[in-house]
Each structure stands twice: as C-alpha cells, then as structure tokens.
Write a protein that holds these residues in place. Structure first.
Motif, PDB file in Angstrom:
ATOM      1  N   ARG A  21      39.518  -7.982  -9.689  1.00 28.91           N
ATOM      2  CA  ARG A  21      40.688  -7.016  -9.095  1.00 28.91           C
ATOM      3  C   ARG A  21      40.833  -6.238  -9.851  1.00 28.91           C
ATOM      4  NH1 ARG A  21      44.130 -11.901 -10.381  1.00 28.91           N
ATOM      5  NH2 ARG A  21      45.526 -10.336 -10.073  1.00 28.91           N
ATOM      6  N   PRO A  22      40.862  -4.405  -9.110  1.00 32.27           N
ATOM      7  CA  PRO A  22      42.119  -3.791  -9.581  1.00 32.27           C
ATOM      8  C   PRO A  22      42.356  -4.362 -10.549  1.00 32.27           C
ATOM      9  CG  PRO A  22      41.492  -3.225  -7.772  1.00 32.27           C
ATOM     10  CD  PRO A  22      41.581  -4.316  -7.472  1.00 32.27           C
ATOM     11  N   ALA A  47      36.169  -3.014 -10.058  1.00 30.72           N
ATOM     12  CA  ALA A  47      37.104  -4.664  -9.995  1.00 30.72           C
ATOM     13  C   ALA A  47      35.738  -4.545  -8.948  1.00 30.72           C
ATOM     14  CB  ALA A  47      38.438  -4.427  -8.938  1.00 30.72           C
ATOM     15  N   GLN A  48      35.594  -3.552  -7.774  1.00 30.34           N
ATOM     16  CA  GLN A  48      33.987  -4.561  -7.224  1.00 30.34           C
ATOM     17  C   GLN A  48      32.841  -4.885  -7.394  1.00 30.34           C
ATOM     18  OE1 GLN A  48      33.179  -1.460  -4.283  1.00 30.34           O
ATOM     19  NE2 GLN A  48      33.249  -3.238  -2.487  1.00 30.34           N
ATOM     20  N   VAL A  96      38.523  -5.777 -19.246  1.00 31.84           N
ATOM     21  CA  VAL A  96      38.541  -6.471 -17.900  1.00 31.84           C
ATOM     22  C   VAL A  96      38.913  -7.753 -18.374  1.00 31.84           C
ATOM     23  CG1 VAL A  96      37.410  -7.699 -16.303  1.00 31.84           C
ATOM     24  CG2 VAL A  96      36.497  -5.877 -16.107  1.00 31.84           C
ATOM     25  N   GLY A  97      40.332  -7.913 -17.889  1.00 33.41           N
ATOM     26  CA  GLY A  97      41.649  -9.105 -18.113  1.00 33.41           C
ATOM     27  C   GLY A  97      42.394  -9.362 -17.441  1.00 33.41           C
ATOM     28  N   PRO A  98      43.201 -10.531 -17.652  1.00 37.51           N
ATOM     29  CA  PRO A  98      44.193 -10.866 -17.001  1.00 37.51           C
ATOM     30  C   PRO A  98      45.538  -9.581 -16.749  1.00 37.51           C
ATOM     31  CG  PRO A  98      43.844 -11.828 -19.454  1.00 37.51           C
ATOM     32  CD  PRO A  98      42.965 -10.573 -19.598  1.00 37.51           C
ATOM     33  N   ALA A 112      44.745   6.040 -12.542  1.00 40.39           N
ATOM     34  CA  ALA A 112      43.840   5.442 -12.009  1.00 40.39           C
ATOM     35  C   ALA A 112      42.326   4.739 -10.997  1.00 40.39           C
ATOM     36  CB  ALA A 112      42.520   5.634 -12.353  1.00 40.39           C
ATOM     37  N   TRP A 113      43.553   5.078 -10.208  1.00 41.77           N
ATOM     38  CA  TRP A 113      43.112   3.820  -9.084  1.00 41.77           C
ATOM     39  C   TRP A 113      41.911   3.879  -8.008  1.00 41.77           C
ATOM     40  CZ3 TRP A 113      46.205  -0.810  -8.927  1.00 41.77           C
ATOM     41  CH2 TRP A 113      45.390  -2.177  -8.324  1.00 41.77           C
ATOM     42  N   ALA A 114      41.116   4.462  -8.039  1.00 37.67           N
ATOM     43  CA  ALA A 114      40.032   4.743  -7.300  1.00 37.67           C
ATOM     44  C   ALA A 114      39.001   4.218  -8.230  1.00 37.67           C
ATOM     45  CB  ALA A 114      39.791   5.874  -6.485  1.00 37.67           C
ATOM     46  N   LEU A 115      39.402   4.393  -9.329  1.00 40.71           N
ATOM     47  CA  LEU A 115      38.112   4.219 -10.206  1.00 40.71           C
ATOM     48  C   LEU A 115      38.064   2.972 -11.232  1.00 40.71           C
ATOM     49  CD1 LEU A 115      36.045   5.194 -12.799  1.00 40.71           C
ATOM     50  CD2 LEU A 115      38.161   5.036 -14.599  1.00 40.71           C
TER      51      LEU A 115
END
Ligand code: PMP
Length: 362
Positions: free
Chosen positions: A84-85, A78-79, A235-237, A70-73
């Motif tokens: 970071r993604p 992330a942006q 959103v985390g490490p 799901a990289w684009a998402l």
C-alpha cells in the motif's frame, strides 16, 4: 575602508565535540578511463524515460512547493511492489532513508547494531544522529551466522538492527531464515538495506507486514541506473512510514524527482534487461578472476570483492590506477585487509580491468 566582516575576523566556531576527527564518507575519485569504484550502473537509463521526464517538467508548477506526501510516486512504487502507498517512504537516495530512520528510531540513549564488515554509512549515520553503535562481526567468509546474529541482538538490545543484503562490500545476500531469526529476536526495528536487492535471488520484501518490525530499503541508484537522480525509498509497516514523515524535512522530495521516479517504473523491462546483463558479466568476472592468484568472494550484487594472494592490496590498486582503471580500495578497512572491490562494468570495461589486473599481478 575595511569591510566590517574582515574587522571581525577571528577563529571560526568548532563543530560539535562528538564529530571528532571523523571525515565525511566519500569514495576517492581519480581521473581514469575505467571507473569501477562506486557500484553505479555502467548503462544510462532509457532515452525514452528522459524524454518523458523533460516533457513532464514543462508542466510542473515550479513556483509551488511539491506534493509533500509524494503520493503519486508512493502509489506507483506501492503498485510495483504489491504493497500500500502508506507503506512506502521515499527520500533523496537510500542514504537519506537511513538517516531518517536513525533520526526517528535512534538518537541519544539508543543503539544500532550492525554486522561488520558492512556498508560504512550505517555506522556513520548512526554516529551523526548520536545513536550508539554496536558492531558485531561476520564469519571469516563474511557470511552471517544466524545464531551469532540472534545472540548479538539479545545482548545489545538495539533500537535498530541493520542488515545489508546483498552486503556491501562483501557481496553475499542473507536468506529468509537469517532475516526472520533476527526479526524474531529484535526488540526494535530491523532494517534490511537492499540497495543491490534486484541483483540477488532473494528479497526480504515478501516479509514486510504492518505487524512486523521490519523495513526494506531500496534505491534507484544501482539497478535503475539513476544514481544522479538521488532517489531511494523504504517499504515497511505503515506506522514506521508515519513516524518517518514526522522527522523528514517538509517538501524534502522535489517535484521533478517525484515525477522522474514515477516515470522510471514504466521502463522496468529495460531495467530487468540491464540487471540480467550485469549479472551475467558478474559471473564472467568471477570466473576470470578465479583463474588469477586471488581470493574471490561470491557475489549477489553488481560488484565483486577479491584479495591478491601474494601481493599488497594497495599496491595492486595503484597498479590498476596507473593503467587508468579505478576500483574501490577497501584494503585498509577493518576486517577487509588487502581486499579490493570491483564494480561490474560493461563487457569492454571488465575486459580492460581484467587485462590491467593480469599485467599488475604478472
Ligand atoms: N546502501 C548501500 C548498501 C549502498 O551500497 C549504497 C550506495 N553506495 C547506499 C545504500 C546508498 O545509495 P543511495 O543513497 O545512492 O540510494
């Protein structure tokens, strides 16, 4: 001739023993005109977003599996959050994020700590993943005593600590001091469930760091008006995200959802306007409720918890249903005796609720 399946008829196998009599988690639905019981947004997402999703759907290769990462998402999220993604893990609703966390960091021989009363799914999912549940209590006003929280963490030695900020169903948000103190004391992962995060004045997102055992969970279901999309994320490490990926089912996020979630971020201004409108209605609701014979708790979310002073909570709930208004009956939940929770709706829905409640209490 009797079909073979019928000839073989016999009692079906029992489910695993530790399921006990546990019911699945659900909010009873009653056909009513004003539905203020599941903390959804009363507003539809922007029409232009829907059009963009439909346009994009035509180009999706549905014969192919989706992008597994799901990289684009993740890049878009992330942006949006300034991370970071690699620090973003999306799933089918924040509930699935919570389940994946419990699968990865809980499990047999491990404990999850939570501060009750809080979101019932934290203990429910812990139980389903065979994670031992340790329930510490909030103060009588439902706030969290940081010192008591730290000593509960030290005593329980949990692999996961759940904080819910703003806390469902009580409405209060934690502050940085409390979250930092819990993270500092915790031997495992601290999960801050921010399903209602954008309604609150403080978020733990700013504390996320690859070297800090803290993860923040968010959802599209409330502020983004997309409960039907079933999309949430953590959103985390980066190391936590990599661990969750080892546990998640392959291709767990379908192509259409990935695209819809990414496109939604183009409409953040509309989202912020809706959130502002709901916050202003929330404050109006609290001030009107405070004129009635009720205890009303402050809220940083899109719902308000209240308790009739002289009347039985369940009876009041029924009286509202008779007037076609559905709120959440929390009156029999441990620690919430007599309490009811109302989701902030549109101004006219809130007026309907307030009128019905005045009648019921009269
Ligand atoms: N966390 C909290 C605190 C919630 O109240 C809810 C929704 N009731 C969720 C998570 C789950 O939201 P979803 O799975 O729709 O993202």
């Amino acid at each position: 001739m009797t079909p073979p399946a019928t000839r073989q008829a016999r009692p079906l196998p029992a489910p695993r023993n530790d399921l006990g009599l546990r019911e699945g988690y659900h909010s009873p639905q009653v056909p009513v005109e004003v539905r203020l019981n599941t903390n959804e947004s009363p507003y539809a997402p922007p029409r232009r977003w829907l059009d963009a999703v439909c346009d994009l759907a035509r180009d999706i290769a549905f014969n192919r599996y989706p992008d597994r990462s799901a990289w684009a998402l993740r890049e878009a999220l992330a942006q949006w959050h300034g991370v970071r993604p690699e620090q973003v893990f999306p799933a089918n609703g924040s509930n699935e994020v919570l389940q994946t966390l419990c699968l990865a960091y809980g499990g047999p021989g491990r404990k999850a700590l939570m501060f009750e009363p809080t979101y019932a799914l934290h203990s429910h999912i812990a139980h389903l993943t065979s994670t031992a549940i340790v329930q510490s209590q909030r103060r009588n006003d439902f706030s969290l005593d940081p010192e008591a929280a730290v000593s509960a963490v030290q005593k329980a030695n949990p692999s996961i600590v759940f904080l819910c900020s703003p806390n469902n169903p009580t409405g209060l948000a934690e502050d940085e001091g409390t979250v930092s103190a819990v993270v500092g004391a915790s031997p495992g992962l601290v999960v801050v469930d921010e399903a209602y995060g954008q309604f609150a004045s403080w978020s733990a997102l700013g504390l996320v760091d690859d070297a800090v055992p803290l993860a923040v969970v968010r959802t599209y279901s409330k502020t983004w008006s997309m409960a039907g999309l079933r999309l949430g994320y953590l959103v985390g490490p980066a190391e936590v995200v990599r661990t969750l990926e080892r546990v998640a089912l392959p291709y767990h996020l379908d192509s259409l959802k990935q695209a819809a979630g990414r496109l939604a971020l183009d409409y953040s201004e509309q989202m912020e306007r809706r959130v502002a409108a709901i916050i202003s209605e929330r404050e109006r609701l609290i001030s009107q409720l405070s004129q009635l014979p009720l205890t009303v708790w402050p809220s940083q979310a899109n719902f308000v918890l209240w308790r009739p002073l002289e009347r039985d909570g369940r009876e009041v709930w029924k009286g509202l249903v008779d007037r076609s208004v559905l709120v959440r009956d929390t009156s029999s939940w441990p620690g919430l005796e007599g309490c009811l929770r109302t989701t902030v709706g549109t101004p006219s829905e809130n007026d309907r609720f307030l009128r019905a409640l005045s009648e019921v209490l009269a």
